[in-house]
Structure formats: C-alpha cells, structure tokens
Design a protein around this motif. Structure first.
Motif, PDB file in Angstrom:
ATOM      1  N   LYS A 173      32.013   9.260  42.141  1.00 32.91           N
ATOM      2  CA  LYS A 173      31.077  10.122  42.805  1.00 32.91           C
ATOM      3  C   LYS A 173      32.075  11.327  43.675  1.00 32.91           C
ATOM      4  CE  LYS A 173      27.298   6.908  43.218  1.00 32.91           C
ATOM      5  NZ  LYS A 173      26.619   6.148  44.018  1.00 32.91           N
ATOM      6  N   GLU A 174      33.176  10.663  44.268  1.00 30.42           N
ATOM      7  CA  GLU A 174      33.944  11.574  45.036  1.00 30.42           C
ATOM      8  C   GLU A 174      34.763  12.521  44.307  1.00 30.42           C
ATOM      9  OE1 GLU A 174      34.999   8.143  48.439  1.00 30.42           O
ATOM     10  OE2 GLU A 174      36.415   8.561  46.728  1.00 30.42           O
ATOM     11  N   ILE A 175      35.303  12.448  43.125  1.00 36.03           N
ATOM     12  CA  ILE A 175      35.937  13.335  42.418  1.00 36.03           C
ATOM     13  C   ILE A 175      34.954  14.185  41.815  1.00 36.03           C
ATOM     14  CG2 ILE A 175      36.898  13.580  40.079  1.00 36.03           C
ATOM     15  CD1 ILE A 175      38.056  10.806  40.311  1.00 36.03           C
ATOM     16  N   LEU A 176      33.705  13.776  41.618  1.00 34.86           N
ATOM     17  CA  LEU A 176      32.745  14.772  40.882  1.00 34.86           C
ATOM     18  C   LEU A 176      32.231  15.864  41.923  1.00 34.86           C
ATOM     19  CD1 LEU A 176      30.703  15.804  38.741  1.00 34.86           C
ATOM     20  CD2 LEU A 176      28.970  13.797  39.602  1.00 34.86           C
ATOM     21  N   GLN A 177      32.078  15.250  43.342  1.00 36.48           N
ATOM     22  CA  GLN A 177      31.847  15.985  44.556  1.00 36.48           C
ATOM     23  C   GLN A 177      32.819  17.198  44.613  1.00 36.48           C
ATOM     24  OE1 GLN A 177      30.781  13.266  47.379  1.00 36.48           O
ATOM     25  NE2 GLN A 177      28.836  12.746  46.289  1.00 36.48           N
ATOM     26  N   PHE A 178      34.118  16.564  44.448  1.00 36.43           N
ATOM     27  CA  PHE A 178      35.617  17.374  44.780  1.00 36.43           C
ATOM     28  C   PHE A 178      35.503  18.578  43.911  1.00 36.43           C
ATOM     29  CE2 PHE A 178      39.886  18.517  43.885  1.00 36.43           C
ATOM     30  CZ  PHE A 178      40.257  18.845  45.027  1.00 36.43           C
ATOM     31  N   ILE A 179      35.160  18.288  42.598  1.00 36.82           N
ATOM     32  CA  ILE A 179      35.079  19.369  41.579  1.00 36.82           C
ATOM     33  C   ILE A 179      34.129  20.346  41.902  1.00 36.82           C
ATOM     34  CG2 ILE A 179      34.919  19.876  39.005  1.00 36.82           C
ATOM     35  CD1 ILE A 179      35.893  16.928  38.531  1.00 36.82           C
TER      36      ILE A 179
END
Length: 205
Positions: free
Chosen positions: A7-13
C-alpha cells in the motif's frame, strides 16, 4: 489483499507520478523506503500489477488504476479547490487530485491525545481537539511539542532551547512562557496534526 508495504509503495508511486509527471524508478522507490535490494521492490510491483492496481505500459512504466487506488486508501478525499463561504461550487466527477490524510492518521510511530484547556488556542488547537503526535525526542525550536516536566506533569507548548534552559510558550496571549532547567524537561513527541469534529464545536460568538 495488499500488505502494508505494498500500500505504501502504491501511494508513493501515485504521489511521485502526480508531482513529477513520470514514474519513479525501482531504485528511487527502494531509496525512499531505505531498501538496498531493488528485487524486493520488483516483487511488490508484480503483485500490484497482478491485483490490478498498476498496468504496465512499457519498460519501467506504469499506469495507475485510480479507482483501485482510492478503494485501497479510504482516507483520501476529492479536492475541489477553494470556497469563499458564499458562492456555490460545481462538483466535478472526473478529478485526479485528492487530499490525502493517511500520512496524518496512519503513522507507525504516532499516537493520539485529547487536548484539555485553552493554552494553545492561538495556534488553532482547541479544547477537545485530538492531536496526532509523532513519537520522537528530537524537536526543533518553535515546534509544538508534548513535554513531560519532572517526570510527572505533561503539557503541550511551543518548545525553545535557551542556554541550559527550556522555554515553553503557550499560544495564548493571556498566558506567560514557562522556563525550566533543560534536565527537568523530557520531550514526548511533536504534534503532526489535529483532528476536530465540527459536530462537537460550540459557537464562540
């Protein structure tokens, strides 16, 4: 079902792509999360593609599925601009920009406190507000901090260091700053944000 890291990676992208207009590289993603192996990021991206959150459009390029992104992040709200408390606004159906409060609420190293009293009202921190506090000991001069005095009394004030002393300044012109020897004061955290229920507010005029 995504893991917290995914989820964190998706939000960062999503944030990176929106701000810069292009996707981050595997190395940029790894650096952001303090990881040395880009292979780990690659595995997470494969999961995001498999679950439909990302769609590959080329080598190292992705298209974000906005509908899945917002479903995965319930603390995002459509941002429609400004309002002058007078004219009506036109609600748009197709909008990309969102106000994201997940960083405020979903914080691994944070906790919440309910404010009691009126010493910080000129910083717009009111009696009954819930503050989100980042649990850290390092504090910059002028930050609003939760401090413990003599290991017993906790208070919320603006924090300043002054040659062996600590000055705690209320945001209320009717109150005076307080001074303590530095060793008597322990920082418990720094205010990250405020949560306030409109329903609970009392009319003050």
């Amino acid at each position: 079902m995504l893991t917290k890291r995914q989820k964190e990676i998706l939000q960062f992208i999503a944030r990176f792509t929106y701000q810069k207009g292009y996707n981050p590289t595997l190395k940029e993603i790894a650096n952001h999360f303090g990881l040395s192996a880009v292979s780990t990021i690659h595995e997470h991206l494969q999961k995001l593609v498999k679950e439909g959150y990302l769609q590959k459009t080329g080598r190292g390029k992705f298209r974000i599925n906005r509908d899945r992104l917002f479903d995965e992040d319930p603390l995002r709200f459509p941002f429609y601009g400004e309002i002058a408390a007078g004219e009506p606004i036109q609600i748009q159906e197709d909008i990309f920009e969102h106000v994201d409060i997940t960083d405020l609420i979903d914080c691994e190293n944070c906790y919440a406190l309910r404010v009691k009293g009126y010493s910080m009202i000129e910083d717009h921190i009111l009696d009954g507000d819930i503050i989100i506090v980042e649990n850290r000991k390092d504090v910059l001069n002028g930050e609003v901090a939760v401090v413990l005095i003599d290991g017993e009394e906790a208070t919320l004030k603006r924090f300043y260091r002054e040659k062996g002393f600590v000055k705690l300044v209320p945001a209320n012109s009717n109150m005076e700053p307080m001074y303590f020897e530095a060793e008597r004061v322990q920082v418990q955290g720094v205010v990250k944000g405020i949560i306030r229920s409109f329903k609970g507010l009392k009319r003050r005029f």
